[in-house]
Write a protein that holds these residues in place. Structure first.
Motif, short mmCIF file in Angstrom:
data_model
loop_
_atom_site.label_atom_id
_atom_site.label_comp_id
_atom_site.label_asym_id
_atom_site.label_seq_id
_atom_site.Cartn_x
_atom_site.Cartn_y
_atom_site.Cartn_z
N MET A 194 0.04 -14.16 -12.37
CA MET A 194 -0.94 -13.10 -12.39
C MET A 194 -0.29 -11.83 -11.84
O MET A 194 0.14 -11.81 -10.70
N PRO A 195 -0.21 -10.76 -12.65
CA PRO A 195 0.35 -9.51 -12.13
C PRO A 195 -0.59 -8.81 -11.14
O PRO A 195 -1.77 -8.66 -11.41
N ASN A 196 -0.03 -8.44 -10.00
CA ASN A 196 -0.75 -7.68 -8.98
C ASN A 196 -0.04 -6.34 -8.83
O ASN A 196 1.12 -6.31 -8.39
N PHE A 239 -3.43 -1.90 -20.70
CA PHE A 239 -2.25 -2.65 -21.15
C PHE A 239 -2.47 -4.14 -21.01
O PHE A 239 -2.25 -4.91 -21.95
N TYR A 240 -2.94 -4.59 -19.84
CA TYR A 240 -3.14 -6.02 -19.62
C TYR A 240 -4.33 -6.55 -20.40
O TYR A 240 -4.30 -7.70 -20.87
N LEU A 265 -5.63 -10.54 -21.18
CA LEU A 265 -5.88 -10.98 -19.82
C LEU A 265 -7.17 -10.37 -19.27
O LEU A 265 -7.61 -9.31 -19.72
N THR A 266 -7.75 -11.03 -18.29
CA THR A 266 -8.87 -10.49 -17.55
C THR A 266 -8.29 -9.50 -16.54
O THR A 266 -7.29 -9.80 -15.88
N GLU A 324 -5.54 -14.92 -16.23
CA GLU A 324 -6.49 -15.71 -17.00
C GLU A 324 -7.85 -15.74 -16.33
O GLU A 324 -8.88 -15.67 -16.98
N ASP A 325 -7.85 -15.85 -15.01
CA ASP A 325 -9.10 -15.94 -14.25
C ASP A 325 -8.92 -15.17 -12.96
O ASP A 325 -8.34 -15.67 -12.00
#
Length: 189
Positions: free
Chosen positions: A1-3, A24-25, A30-31, A55-56
């Motif tokens: 998950m990108p932060n 972009f995401y 992605l969510t 994803e979540d």
């Protein structure tokens, strides 16, 4: 998950940056959760925006030590928020200096050698003269997009995918300017 943690000073375009990165995401399927903390943004104060994608994703807030990328529109803000970077993460920052109120009033001095001070964190760092590159693109206000261009190497995606994001988020009359700014940032070393 990108932060992704976006930091700067009020008026530097962090809200546009968060919309671009979020779009972009989302385009990647992605969510996305975004949280904007304005603080004293209208008075030149610190502005922080969290962008999380996956994803979540339950919360937009990034805990200390878990940011994959910190995108900083001002040099001191990179140092101020560096502890949010995860081990092995990255900090992409503008070399622009905007003096905070304690420096303006003479109560403090603007720190020197910020790049050296960032070395205590186990992160990759990239300093960009975003101000000069934005002027080269045609407008100093495009420094935020220059930095996104530089960070795009870390965030992923193709130039076509980022161009689509620009078309979705940027008003048409500023699209060419922002395309130039993004390209200059993407090519910066």
């Amino acid at each position: 998950m990108p932060n992704i943690l976006i930091v700067g000073v009020g008026g530097q375009g962090s809200l546009l940056a968060s919309r671009m990165i979020g779009a972009f995401y989302q385009n990647q399927g992605l969510t996305v959760k975004v949280s904007e903390v304005h603080g004293m943004s209208q008075r030149g104060g610190s502005v922080v925006t969290y962008v999380r994608a996956g994803e979540d994703v339950a919360s937009p807030i990034i805990p200390v030590g878990e940011a994959d990328v910190i995108l900083s529109f001002e040099e001191l803000e990179a140092l101020r928020w560096a502890h949010y970077a995860k081990d092995g993460g990255a900090i992409v920052y503008s070399t622009q200096n905007i003096s905070p109120m304690p420096v303006i009033t003479g109560a403090a001095e603007y720190p020197s050698e910020i790049g050296e001070k960032l070395k205590k964190y186990n992160v990759r760092q990239q300093a960009i003269d975003a101000l000069s590159l934005s002027l080269e693109a045609g407008n100093v206000k495009a420094a935020n997009v220059v930095l996104i261009g530089a960070a795009s190497k870390l965030l992923g995606g193709t130039s076509e995918e980022w161009n689509r994001v620009l078309e979705e988020v940027v008003p048409p009359k500023f699209l060419d300017l922002n395309r130039r700014a993004f390209a200059l940032g993407a090519d910066a070393e």
